[in-house]
Design a protein around this motif. Structure first.
Motif, PDB file in Angstrom:
ATOM      1  N   VAL A 163       0.846  -1.199   0.000  1.00  0.00           N
ATOM      2  CA  VAL A 163       0.000   0.000   0.000  1.00  0.00           C
ATOM      3  C   VAL A 163       0.881   1.249   0.000  1.00  0.00           C
ATOM      4  O   VAL A 163       0.600   2.232  -0.696  1.00  0.00           O
ATOM      5  CB  VAL A 163      -0.963  -0.017   1.213  1.00  0.00           C
ATOM      6  N   GLU A 164       1.982   1.191   0.754  1.00  0.00           N
ATOM      7  CA  GLU A 164       2.876   2.359   0.772  1.00  0.00           C
ATOM      8  C   GLU A 164       3.563   2.556  -0.576  1.00  0.00           C
ATOM      9  O   GLU A 164       3.948   3.671  -0.917  1.00  0.00           O
ATOM     10  CB  GLU A 164       3.902   2.222   1.894  1.00  0.00           C
ATOM     11  N   ALA A 165       3.722   1.472  -1.340  1.00  0.00           N
ATOM     12  CA  ALA A 165       4.292   1.610  -2.695  1.00  0.00           C
ATOM     13  C   ALA A 165       3.193   1.979  -3.700  1.00  0.00           C
ATOM     14  O   ALA A 165       3.380   1.857  -4.900  1.00  0.00           O
ATOM     15  CB  ALA A 165       4.978   0.323  -3.109  1.00  0.00           C
ATOM     16  N   GLN A 166       2.023   2.380  -3.180  1.00  0.00           N
ATOM     17  CA  GLN A 166       0.888   2.879  -3.974  1.00  0.00           C
ATOM     18  C   GLN A 166       0.116   1.812  -4.746  1.00  0.00           C
ATOM     19  O   GLN A 166      -0.581   2.123  -5.705  1.00  0.00           O
ATOM     20  CB  GLN A 166       1.326   4.004  -4.917  1.00  0.00           C
ATOM     21  N   VAL A 167       0.277   0.555  -4.334  1.00  0.00           N
ATOM     22  CA  VAL A 167      -0.618  -0.474  -4.889  1.00  0.00           C
ATOM     23  C   VAL A 167      -1.994  -0.210  -4.262  1.00  0.00           C
ATOM     24  O   VAL A 167      -2.087   0.060  -3.058  1.00  0.00           O
ATOM     25  CB  VAL A 167      -0.117  -1.891  -4.516  1.00  0.00           C
ATOM     26  N   ALA A 168      -3.059  -0.264  -5.064  1.00  0.00           N
ATOM     27  CA  ALA A 168      -4.401   0.017  -4.553  1.00  0.00           C
ATOM     28  C   ALA A 168      -4.724  -0.925  -3.393  1.00  0.00           C
ATOM     29  O   ALA A 168      -4.353  -2.106  -3.438  1.00  0.00           O
ATOM     30  CB  ALA A 168      -5.422  -0.162  -5.672  1.00  0.00           C
ATOM     31  N   GLU A 169      -5.405  -0.385  -2.370  1.00  0.00           N
ATOM     32  CA  GLU A 169      -5.641  -1.180  -1.153  1.00  0.00           C
ATOM     33  C   GLU A 169      -6.336  -2.508  -1.433  1.00  0.00           C
ATOM     34  O   GLU A 169      -5.947  -3.540  -0.915  1.00  0.00           O
ATOM     35  CB  GLU A 169      -6.460  -0.354  -0.155  1.00  0.00           C
ATOM     36  N   GLY A 170      -7.375  -2.441  -2.307  1.00  0.00           N
ATOM     37  CA  GLY A 170      -8.132  -3.660  -2.607  1.00  0.00           C
ATOM     38  C   GLY A 170      -7.243  -4.709  -3.271  1.00  0.00           C
ATOM     39  O   GLY A 170      -7.326  -5.905  -2.956  1.00  0.00           O
ATOM     40  N   LEU A 171      -6.384  -4.243  -4.168  1.00  0.00           N
ATOM     41  CA  LEU A 171      -5.491  -5.162  -4.879  1.00  0.00           C
ATOM     42  C   LEU A 171      -4.460  -5.754  -3.910  1.00  0.00           C
ATOM     43  O   LEU A 171      -4.226  -6.975  -3.901  1.00  0.00           O
ATOM     44  CB  LEU A 171      -4.793  -4.403  -6.022  1.00  0.00           C
ATOM     45  N   VAL A 367       7.707   6.771 -11.603  1.00  0.00           N
ATOM     46  CA  VAL A 367       7.271   7.459 -10.385  1.00  0.00           C
ATOM     47  C   VAL A 367       6.961   6.420  -9.321  1.00  0.00           C
ATOM     48  O   VAL A 367       7.418   6.502  -8.193  1.00  0.00           O
ATOM     49  CB  VAL A 367       6.011   8.311 -10.674  1.00  0.00           C
ATOM     50  N   SER A 368       6.161   5.430  -9.694  1.00  0.00           N
ATOM     51  CA  SER A 368       5.800   4.402  -8.721  1.00  0.00           C
ATOM     52  C   SER A 368       5.385   3.139  -9.461  1.00  0.00           C
ATOM     53  O   SER A 368       4.500   3.167 -10.323  1.00  0.00           O
ATOM     54  CB  SER A 368       4.640   4.902  -7.859  1.00  0.00           C
ATOM     55  N   LEU A 369       6.036   2.032  -9.118  1.00  0.00           N
ATOM     56  CA  LEU A 369       5.681   0.775  -9.779  1.00  0.00           C
ATOM     57  C   LEU A 369       4.315   0.291  -9.312  1.00  0.00           C
ATOM     58  O   LEU A 369       3.620  -0.421 -10.017  1.00  0.00           O
ATOM     59  CB  LEU A 369       6.751  -0.273  -9.504  1.00  0.00           C
ATOM     60  N   GLY A 370       3.932   0.684  -8.104  1.00  0.00           N
ATOM     61  CA  GLY A 370       2.612   0.303  -7.576  1.00  0.00           C
ATOM     62  C   GLY A 370       1.513   0.845  -8.471  1.00  0.00           C
ATOM     63  O   GLY A 370       0.559   0.145  -8.812  1.00  0.00           O
ATOM     64  N   VAL A 371       1.672   2.102  -8.881  1.00  0.00           N
ATOM     65  CA  VAL A 371       0.679   2.730  -9.753  1.00  0.00           C
ATOM     66  C   VAL A 371       0.618   1.977 -11.086  1.00  0.00           C
ATOM     67  O   VAL A 371      -0.462   1.727 -11.627  1.00  0.00           O
ATOM     68  CB  VAL A 371       1.050   4.217  -9.979  1.00  0.00           C
ATOM     69  N   LEU A 372       1.778   1.581 -11.607  1.00  0.00           N
ATOM     70  CA  LEU A 372       1.800   0.854 -12.882  1.00  0.00           C
ATOM     71  C   LEU A 372       1.083  -0.490 -12.748  1.00  0.00           C
ATOM     72  O   LEU A 372       0.369  -0.914 -13.648  1.00  0.00           O
ATOM     73  CB  LEU A 372       3.235   0.628 -13.347  1.00  0.00           C
ATOM     74  N   LEU A 373       1.298  -1.143 -11.609  1.00  0.00           N
ATOM     75  CA  LEU A 373       0.626  -2.431 -11.398  1.00  0.00           C
ATOM     76  C   LEU A 373      -0.900  -2.232 -11.414  1.00  0.00           C
ATOM     77  O   LEU A 373      -1.626  -2.982 -12.068  1.00  0.00           O
ATOM     78  CB  LEU A 373       1.066  -3.046 -10.059  1.00  0.00           C
ATOM     79  N   ASN A 374      -1.371  -1.195 -10.717  1.00  0.00           N
ATOM     80  CA  ASN A 374      -2.814  -0.928 -10.692  1.00  0.00           C
ATOM     81  C   ASN A 374      -3.349  -0.763 -12.112  1.00  0.00           C
ATOM     82  O   ASN A 374      -4.388  -1.327 -12.478  1.00  0.00           O
ATOM     83  CB  ASN A 374      -3.128   0.375  -9.937  1.00  0.00           C
TER      84      ASN A 374
END
Ligand SMILES: Nc1nc2c(ncn2[C@@H]2O[C@H](COP(=O)(O)OP(=O)(O)OP(=O)(O)O)[C@@H](O)[C@H]2O)c(=O)[nH]1
Ligand SMILES: [Mg+2]
Length: 416
Positions: A163-171, A367-374
Motif C-alpha cells: 500500500v505504501e508503494a501505492q498499490v491500490a488497497e483492494g489489490l 514514479v511508482s511501480l505500484g501505480v503501474l501495477l494498478n
C-alpha cells in the motif's frame, strides 16, 4: 576548492573512481561527491557505443579544528544526549546510528576518549528509542487501515509495504490474502517464505506476452498508440532496429503524424539511419494503399501522432485511421512517469480502441511501480515491452513479470 567539481570518467565505475582517487586523494572524508552518471558514447544508434561512468567530485571544505590551548573539561557526555534527542525527533533521526558510531571513533583533536564513552550511552539510548519509534509507527500504520486483510503478521507487513508503494488497497489485500490461502497448510510462514510466494503471485498477475511474433509468410503490422510525449516514436525506432539490424528482417515504418513537421522528420531520420523505407499517411483512406505497397515486408511498424486524449476530434481521427489500417497488434504506450490520476484518464480515453497489449516506457524514471501495477491490472492486457532509457535500440526489453514483481517488492520494502 573547485565550486563545480572535477569530472572523472572511466569505462567502469572502478576506473572512474581510480582516476578520482589519483586526483583528489584516498581520504573519502575529504571528498565531496556531486554526481554520478552512466551513459554510452559513440556507436551507431547505440550499437557499438562504449559505456562511460562519469563522477563529478570536489575536495570537501576543510573541517574546523579547535584552537590550540588547554583541553576543556569533557562536557560531551552532558551535551550529546540533548543533541541526540533533538535529532531523534527531527528529520535527521534516521542517520543517528551512523552519527553515534562516528562519535565513538577517537577524533583527530585528541578528545576521542570522552566522546567515545558518552557515545556508547547515546548509542544504546538511540537504539532503544528507535525501536520504540518503529513499534509506534507500525501501530499507527495498522490503525490507519480501514479494511484490514485477515492475514498473519508477516503478510500484514507485506500488505502495508504494498500500500505504501501505492498499490491500490483492494489489490494489495487480494494479493496477500491469496498468499495466505496458498501457504495455509505450511504452518507459520517466515518472512522469506512469504516474500518468495508474494513474488510468485505478483509475477503471475503481471501478464506478459513475449515479444512481437512475426506471422509466417505474410507481413505483420504493429501500431503504437498513446498520449503525446510518452516515447512512441523512440520505441518504434528501437523495435525497428531490433528487428531490422539484429534479426535481419525486412522492416518498414509508417506514420500518420503528418501535422507536425518535426515528428515526420524524426521518423525519416531513423529510417535513413537504418536504411528502412518510411511513408507518411495523411488520411485513413490512404493507409491501405501504403500497407499494400509494403506487403513483402516482414514487419510494418506504425507510429501514430501523440493525441491529447482530451481532444475528441483528434482521437476520432486516430480511431478511423486504425480501423482502416487493421494492424495485427495495437500496443497502448504508457509512460511510467505519469501520475496515477493521469494514467487513469488515459486508460479511460483509450478504452474504445482495440488495444491488444500494453507497452511501458521510461521505466528508468518510474514514479511508482505500484501505480503501474494498478493500471496494468485495470487494463487487463498483456505487457509487451518496457523501455528503460533514451538509447536506441539498447533501452528496450521484453516485459518480464518476475523482474517487475521483484522491482515492486524491492521498492515496497524500501518504502517501508
Ligand atoms: N528516460 C526515458 N526517456 C525516454 C524513453 N523513451 C523515450 N524517451 C524520451 O521521451 C521523449 C519523447 O519521446 P518520443 O518518442 O518523441 O515520444 P512520442 O510519444 O513519439 O511523442 P509525440 O509524437 O509527441 O506524441 C524523448 O525525449 C525521448 O528520448 C525511456 O525509456 N526513458
Ligand atoms: Mg512521436
Amino acid at each position: 576548492m573547485e565550486p563545480n567539481g572535477q569530472v572523472f570518467r572511466g569505462r567502469t565505475p572502478e576506473e572512474a573512481r581510480a582516476r578520482l582517487r589519483r586526483a583528489l586523494g584516498t581520504d573519502s572524508e575529504s571528498i565531496e561527491l556531486l554526481g554520478v552518471r552512466h551513459y554510452r558514447e559513440g556507436g551507431f544508434l547505440g550499437f557499438g557505443g562504449v559505456p562511460v561512468c562519469e563522477i563529478v567530485a570536489r575536495r570537501a571544505p576543510p573541517r574546523r579544528r579547535k584552537p590550540a590551548g588547554p583541553e576543556p573539561p569533557p562536557r560531551a557526555s552532558l551535551r550529546r544526549p540533548a543533541r541526540f534527542l533533538e535529532r531523534a525527533y527531527g528529520a535527521g533521526a534516521r542517520d543517528d546510528s551512523a552519527a553515534a558510531s562516528r562519535a565513538a571513533v577517537p577524533n583527530d583533536d585528541g578528545g576521542g576518549q570522552a566522546v567515545s564513552a558518552s557515545a556508547v550511552d547515546v548509542g544504546m539510548l538511540h537504539a532503544e528509542l528507535s525501536a520504540m519509534r518503529s513499534v509506534m509507527e507500525q501501530i499507527c500504520r495498522r490503525a490507519a487501515v480501514q479494511h484490514p486483510p485477515s492475514v498473519c503478521p508477516e503478510l500484514f507487513d507485506s500488505y502495508l509495504q504494498l500500500v505504501e508503494a501505492q498499490v491500490a488497497e483492494g489489490l494489495a489485500k487480494s494479493l496477500v490474502e491469496r498468499v495466505q490461502k496458498d501457504l495455509a497448510g505450511a504452518g507459520a510462514p517466515d518472512s522469506a517464505a512469504v516474500r518468495a510466494h508474494l513474488l510468485r503471485v505478483l509475477s503471475e498477475v503481471i501478464r506478459t506476452g513475449g515479444p512481437i511474433r512475426l506471422k509466417a509468410g505474410r507481413c505483420t503490422t504493429v501500431a503504437l498508440i498513446g498520449p503525446t510525449g510518452v516515447g512512441k516514436t523512440t520505441t518504434v525506432a528501437k523495435l525497428a532496429a531490433r528487428f531490422a539490424l539484429i534479426e535481419r528482417k525486412r522492416v518498414a515504418l509508417v506514420t500518420n503524424d503528418t501535422y507536425r513537421l518535426a515528428a515526420v522528420d524524426q521518423l525519416y531520420r531513423y529510417g535513413e539511419l537504418m536504411r528502412l523505407p518510411v511513408r507518411e499517411v495523411s488520411s485513413p483512406a490512404k493507409v491501405r494503399g501504403v500497407l499494400d505497397e509494403f506487403r513483402d515486408m516482414d514487419l510494418v511498424l506504425i507510429d501514430t501522432a501523440g493525441r491529447s486524449q482530451r481532444n475528441a476530434l483528434l482521437m476520432n481521427d486516430l480511431r478511423l485511421f486504425l480501423e482502416a489500417a487493421r494492424p495485427d497488434e495495437t500496443h497502448l504506450v504508457l509512460s511510467s512517469t505519469s501520475e496515477c490520476s493521469l494514467l487513469g484518464a488515459v486508460v479511460e480515453r483509450f478504452a474504445p480502441f482495440k488495444v491488444d497489449r500494453v507497452l511501458l516506457t521510461k521505466l528508468d524514471e518510474a514514479v511508482s511501480l505500484g501505480v503501474l501495477l494498478n493500471v496494468l491490472l485495470r487494463i487487463d492486457k498483456q505487457l509487451s515491452y518496457v523501455t528503460t532509457g533514451q538509447a536506441v535500440p539498447d533501452d528496450l526489453e521484453v516485459g518480464d513479470g518476475r523482474k517487475l514483481a521483484g522491482m515492486l517488492i524491492g521498492e515496497a520494502a524500501q518504502s517501508a
